[in-house]
Design an enzyme around this catalytic site. Structure first.
Site, mmCIF file in Angstrom:
data_model
loop_
_atom_site.group_PDB
_atom_site.id
_atom_site.type_symbol
_atom_site.label_atom_id
_atom_site.label_comp_id
_atom_site.label_asym_id
_atom_site.label_seq_id
_atom_site.Cartn_x
_atom_site.Cartn_y
_atom_site.Cartn_z
ATOM 1 N N PHE A 138 22.544 84.051 58.296
ATOM 2 C CA PHE A 138 23.816 84.052 57.564
ATOM 3 C C PHE A 138 23.529 84.270 56.086
ATOM 4 O O PHE A 138 22.744 83.529 55.491
ATOM 5 C CB PHE A 138 24.584 82.741 57.748
ATOM 6 C CG PHE A 138 25.923 82.781 57.065
ATOM 7 C CD1 PHE A 138 27.022 83.379 57.673
ATOM 8 C CD2 PHE A 138 26.086 82.267 55.782
ATOM 9 C CE1 PHE A 138 28.251 83.466 57.021
ATOM 10 C CE2 PHE A 138 27.317 82.342 55.123
ATOM 11 C CZ PHE A 138 28.402 82.941 55.755
ATOM 12 N N ASP A 223 16.503 83.542 51.270
ATOM 13 C CA ASP A 223 17.853 83.048 51.001
ATOM 14 C C ASP A 223 17.798 81.536 51.158
ATOM 15 O O ASP A 223 17.822 81.006 52.267
ATOM 16 C CB ASP A 223 18.834 83.685 51.987
ATOM 17 C CG ASP A 223 20.253 83.134 51.829
ATOM 18 O OD1 ASP A 223 20.431 82.119 51.123
ATOM 19 O OD2 ASP A 223 21.179 83.717 52.416
ATOM 20 N N LYS A 252 24.341 76.616 46.813
ATOM 21 C CA LYS A 252 25.112 75.441 47.217
ATOM 22 C C LYS A 252 24.862 74.159 46.402
ATOM 23 O O LYS A 252 25.740 73.704 45.690
ATOM 24 C CB LYS A 252 24.888 75.173 48.705
ATOM 25 C CG LYS A 252 25.541 76.249 49.579
ATOM 26 C CD LYS A 252 25.559 75.899 51.039
ATOM 27 C CE LYS A 252 26.547 76.733 51.818
ATOM 28 N NZ LYS A 252 26.029 77.981 52.395
HETATM 29 C C1 LIG Z 1 26.511 79.334 52.457
HETATM 30 C C2 LIG Z 1 25.475 80.364 52.522
HETATM 31 C C3 LIG Z 1 25.626 81.614 51.900
HETATM 32 C C4 LIG Z 1 26.920 82.019 51.223
HETATM 33 O O1 LIG Z 1 27.184 81.245 50.108
HETATM 34 P P1 LIG Z 1 28.648 81.349 49.406
HETATM 35 O O2 LIG Z 1 28.507 80.477 48.197
HETATM 36 O O3 LIG Z 1 29.624 80.836 50.394
HETATM 37 O O4 LIG Z 1 28.868 82.761 49.076
HETATM 38 C C5 LIG Z 1 24.570 82.499 51.933
HETATM 39 N N1 LIG Z 1 23.423 82.188 52.550
HETATM 40 C C6 LIG Z 1 23.229 80.997 53.156
HETATM 41 C C7 LIG Z 1 21.920 80.706 53.792
HETATM 42 C C8 LIG Z 1 24.248 80.058 53.186
HETATM 43 O O5 LIG Z 1 24.075 78.896 53.821
#
Ligand SMILES: *Cc1c(COP(=O)(O)O)cnc(C)c1O
Length: 391
Positions: A138, A223, A252
């Site tokens: 994701f 990521d 986050k």
């Molecule tokens: C939540 C998340 C995203 C997206 O972050 P947003 O702030 O909602 O755009 C991207 N990568 C990972 C691994 C995530 O958990």
């Protein structure tokens, strides 16, 4: 407003993109949240891993409030001390050379992918633009990051999706090898897949993937939007694997509740994104950066040790439950594989009993504030155990 009034107003005016739980939240302290009519909830979600210091943290609130009255915003065309400090702290603590500040995880990933393509273009010319990601990953909700997300069920409705992406099965080195032809400029992965079901990658796969990338000068992007900022028991999860990526994205937990994304890179990539190649009106906002500085100033080995211990405690106590088949994850990023119950139903039932938990695919997912107290942890566990043993 009462809960019903809030719910009705939200349901009338907001686009219905979220399946809301039956709760409204208006205030918080520590790892406890309160509803409009005095409802009280223990929080094992931290707003999907965002509120790393819990709620109502005084030093954080003061730092943010002070910056709000001093100077809320200037454009990035002028220097600002708080932005510079946030960048310095983040680079020094993480061991990366430079950072670009955005406003979200998806935007941080956008920057990482643009950087990879630009590095490749500068070094090798056109034609080397493919980004390989893992299945079940994701990476966000923008068109580009949604395409990067390796989940077919999310690749609907919004055609045409942008080209330039390829997917390889996680932990399958042969699949990755096969994907890495001469058109590839970057491999992007989450060290622990979050939304895909709290799935840590195999350390061996991560090591060999990194070697493969290095041999071909393909950039390795981690990521760490969800795994970052102490969540797994280290500042960033790459430290758990001993594999440092070329580019790392964070978001986050970084602002302690304020919207921020960061794309970090190693020294050799520091100048790839030159003037005019990227930007964001709100990226590096001073109020947000004041929150980032406070969060980062609290990230130390003592806190990480506590995160690891609390994670262990959750694992030990919850693995006693018959209903729990397996517990996956790292630190305070945990996923419970259930034997018979539906995760969504467990989460709804927990809300009724005063505990907020998340789900990820068919798992119950726990991402409590890093600062949650032992007492709050035990109270939350007691509710979760009750729900998991209900007939
Ligand atoms: C939540 C998340 C995203 C997206 O972050 P947003 O702030 O909602 O755009 C991207 N990568 C990972 C691994 C995530 O958990």
């Amino acid at each position: 407003m009462t809960y019903e009034e809030i719910k009705n107003m939200a349901d009338q005016y907001l686009m219905p993109t979220y399946a809301h739980f039956n709760a409204a939240l208006v205030e918080g302290k520590g790892a406890r949240l309160f509803g409009p009519e005095g409802e009280s909830y223990l929080d094992f979600t931290a707003g999907i891993g965002v509120s790393s210091l819990g709620y109502g943290d005084e030093a954080w609130a003061q730092a943010v409030a002070k910056q709000a009255s001093l100077l809320a915003h200037t454009s990035n065309l002028y220097y600002n001390p708080v932005v510079a400090q946030a960048a310095k702290l983040l680079c020094e603590k993480s061991g990366f050379a430079r950072v670009f500040f955005a406003n979200s995880g998806a935007e941080a990933n956008e920057c990482a992918m643009k950087l990879a393509r630009k590095y490749s273009f500068d070094t090798y010319g056109a034609g080397r633009s493919t980004i390989v990601t893992l299945k079940n990953s994701f990476h966000g909700r923008t068109m580009e990051t949604l395409t990067a997300t390796g989940q077919d069920e999310l690749h609907q409705y919004f055609d045409p999706f942008p080209p330039g992406f390829r997917y390889a099965a996680a932990n399958d080195l042969d699949a990755l090898k096969a994907a890495l032809d001469e058109t590839v400029c970057a491999v992007m992965m989450e060290p622990v897949q979050g939304e895909g079901g709290v799935q840590p990658l195999d350390a061996d796969f991560v090591h060999k993937a990194s070697e493969l990338c290095r041999e071909k000068d393909i950039l390795l992007i981690f990521d760490e939007v969800q795994t970052g900022v102490g969540r797994t028991g280290k500042l960033y999860a790459w430290e758990q694997f001993g594999v440092r990526p070329d580019v790392l994205t964070s978001a986050k937990g970084l602002g302690g509740g304020l919207p921020v994304g960061a794309c970090l890179c190693v020294e050799k990539l520091g100048s790839v994104m030159g003037p005019g190649t990227h930007g964001s009106t709100f990226g590096g906002n001073p109020i947000v950066c004041a929150g980032v500085c406070e969060v980062l100033s609290r990230m130390d080995e003592a806190l990480f040790e506590q995160v690891r211990q609390k994670g262990e405690f959750l694992r030990e106590t919850l693995s006693e439950c018959d209903e729990v088949a397996e517990i996956r994850g790292m630190g305070l990023m945990l996923g419970l594989v259930l034997k018979t119950k539906q995760a969504k139903k467990v989460a709804s039932r927990c809300v009724e009993k005063g505990l907020l938990v998340l789900t990820a695919k068919t798992l119950v997912r726990l991402l409590p504030p890093l600062t949650i107290s032992q007492e709050e942890l035990e109270q939350g566990i007691a509710i979760l155990k009750e729900v998991l043993t209900e007939k």
